[in-house]
Design an enzyme around this catalytic site. Sequence first.
Site, PDB file in Angstrom:
ATOM      1  N   HIS A  56      -3.983   1.472   8.022  1.00 36.62           N
ATOM      2  CA  HIS A  56      -2.613   2.000   8.048  1.00 36.62           C
ATOM      3  C   HIS A  56      -2.491   3.182   7.072  1.00 36.62           C
ATOM      4  CE1 HIS A  56       1.936   1.180   8.000  1.00 36.62           C
ATOM      5  NE2 HIS A  56       1.770   1.957   6.943  1.00 36.62           N
ATOM      6  N   GLU A  57      -3.048   3.039   5.859  1.00 42.26           N
ATOM      7  CA  GLU A  57      -2.955   4.104   4.850  1.00 42.26           C
ATOM      8  C   GLU A  57      -3.807   5.307   5.239  1.00 42.26           C
ATOM      9  OE1 GLU A  57      -0.591   3.525   3.171  1.00 42.26           O
ATOM     10  OE2 GLU A  57      -0.529   1.356   3.003  1.00 42.26           O
ATOM     11  N   HIS A  69      -2.020   7.418   7.588  1.00 41.42           N
ATOM     12  CA  HIS A  69      -1.046   8.291   6.916  1.00 41.42           C
ATOM     13  C   HIS A  69      -1.711   9.595   6.462  1.00 41.42           C
ATOM     14  CE1 HIS A  69       2.736   6.124   6.659  1.00 41.42           C
ATOM     15  NE2 HIS A  69       2.195   5.055   6.104  1.00 41.42           N
ATOM     16  N   GLN A  92       2.931   9.937   1.939  1.00 39.76           N
ATOM     17  CA  GLN A  92       4.287   9.370   1.941  1.00 39.76           C
ATOM     18  C   GLN A  92       5.150   9.866   0.792  1.00 39.76           C
ATOM     19  OE1 GLN A  92       2.602   5.218   2.388  1.00 39.76           O
ATOM     20  NE2 GLN A  92       4.506   4.985   3.513  1.00 39.76           N
ATOM     21  N   GLY A 108       0.831  -1.199   0.000  1.00 35.96           N
ATOM     22  CA  GLY A 108       0.000   0.000   0.000  1.00 35.96           C
ATOM     23  C   GLY A 108       0.860   1.241   0.000  1.00 35.96           C
ATOM     24  N   CYS A 133       6.293  -0.366   7.301  1.00 33.32           N
ATOM     25  CA  CYS A 133       5.941   0.853   6.580  1.00 33.32           C
ATOM     26  C   CYS A 133       7.108   1.287   5.705  1.00 33.32           C
ATOM     27  CB  CYS A 133       5.603   1.962   7.577  1.00 33.32           C
ATOM     28  SG  CYS A 133       5.090   3.496   6.781  1.00 33.32           S
ATOM     29  N   LEU A 134       6.811   1.671   4.472  1.00 35.45           N
ATOM     30  CA  LEU A 134       7.860   2.119   3.553  1.00 35.45           C
ATOM     31  C   LEU A 134       8.542   3.385   4.071  1.00 35.45           C
ATOM     32  CD1 LEU A 134       6.014   1.539   0.151  1.00 35.45           C
ATOM     33  CD2 LEU A 134       7.807   0.122   1.182  1.00 35.45           C
TER      34      LEU A 134
HETATM   35  O1  GNR Z   1       4.155  -2.583   2.424  1.00 28.52           O
HETATM   36  C1  GNR Z   1       3.551  -2.478   3.491  1.00 28.52           C
HETATM   37  N1  GNR Z   1       3.274  -3.579   4.224  1.00 28.52           N
HETATM   38  C2  GNR Z   1       2.484  -3.574   5.354  1.00 28.52           C
HETATM   39  C3  GNR Z   1       2.494  -4.697   6.150  1.00 28.52           C
HETATM   40  C4  GNR Z   1       1.700  -4.765   7.279  1.00 28.52           C
HETATM   41  C5  GNR Z   1       0.874  -3.719   7.586  1.00 28.52           C
HETATM   42  C6  GNR Z   1       0.858  -2.582   6.811  1.00 28.52           C
HETATM   43  C7  GNR Z   1       1.638  -2.507   5.683  1.00 28.52           C
HETATM   44  S1  GNR Z   1       1.599  -1.089   4.674  1.00 28.52           S
HETATM   45  C8  GNR Z   1       3.210  -1.132   3.978  1.00 28.52           C
HETATM   46  C9  GNR Z   1       3.366  -0.057   2.934  1.00 28.52           C
HETATM   47  C10 GNR Z   1       3.212   1.299   3.571  1.00 28.52           C
HETATM   48  O2  GNR Z   1       4.043   1.827   4.261  1.00 28.52           O
HETATM   49  N2  GNR Z   1       2.070   1.910   3.403  1.00 28.52           N
HETATM   50  O3  GNR Z   1       1.840   3.085   3.994  1.00 28.52           O
HETATM   51 NI    NI Z   2       3.045   3.124   5.762  1.00 31.21          NI
END
Ligand code: GNR
Ligand code: NI
Length: 171
Positions: free
Chosen positions: A134-135, A138, A51, A46, A92-93
């Site tokens: 999670h997104e 953000h 980001q 995601g 998270c990236l």
């Molecule tokens: O790539 C991603 N993997 C992930 C794994 C577990 C819970 C959430 C994520 S999101 C993350 C990519 C990202 O940072 N999205 O904002």
């Molecule tokens: Ni993230």
Amino acid sequence: MALLPVLCYPDPRLHKVAKPVAQVDARIKQIVADMADTMYEAPGVGLAATQVDIHERIVVIDVSEDQNELMVFINPEIIWASAETKSWREGCLSVPEFYDEVERPAEIRVKAIDTNGKDFEIAADGLLAVCLQHEMDHLQGKVFVEYLSILKRTRITQKMKKRAKELESQR
Ligand code: GNR
Ligand code: NI
């Protein structure tokens, strides 16, 4: 194909609150395409516009095994969340190489707009539910490490700052 640079925690721009998209036009479609390229290249499941330093309510997700089922959520809203929660090991990236457990509602219903500007609703559980929450965090300026203890977060911040300095000195 265009790759966008991903902001790294503790960059203060990760805490900006994204604004709703007023109209899904060519500019928004280009942002969606570039975000998808960036997510697949990473690779991630995601990516939120925040980001990549774009503070508009746009999310791309692909939780499929073959990474060939792109989902786009513009102006996403959680319209229902289960009382039941589930803990998931998140990454998270914007916080590379850190993973930790976060507890969130296990199932949600989300309303959003697609790339054609059409409203849709989706029920999510499992990784999709985790990723959507999670997104959407953000977009509100929230990074998953903010759910962790102060001790863990301090440690992560220090390591990230150290790594940023090392990368700086390599250039
Ligand atoms: O790539 C991603 N993997 C992930 C794994 C577990 C819970 C959430 C994520 S999101 C993350 C990519 C990202 O940072 N999205 O904002
Ligand atoms: Ni993230």
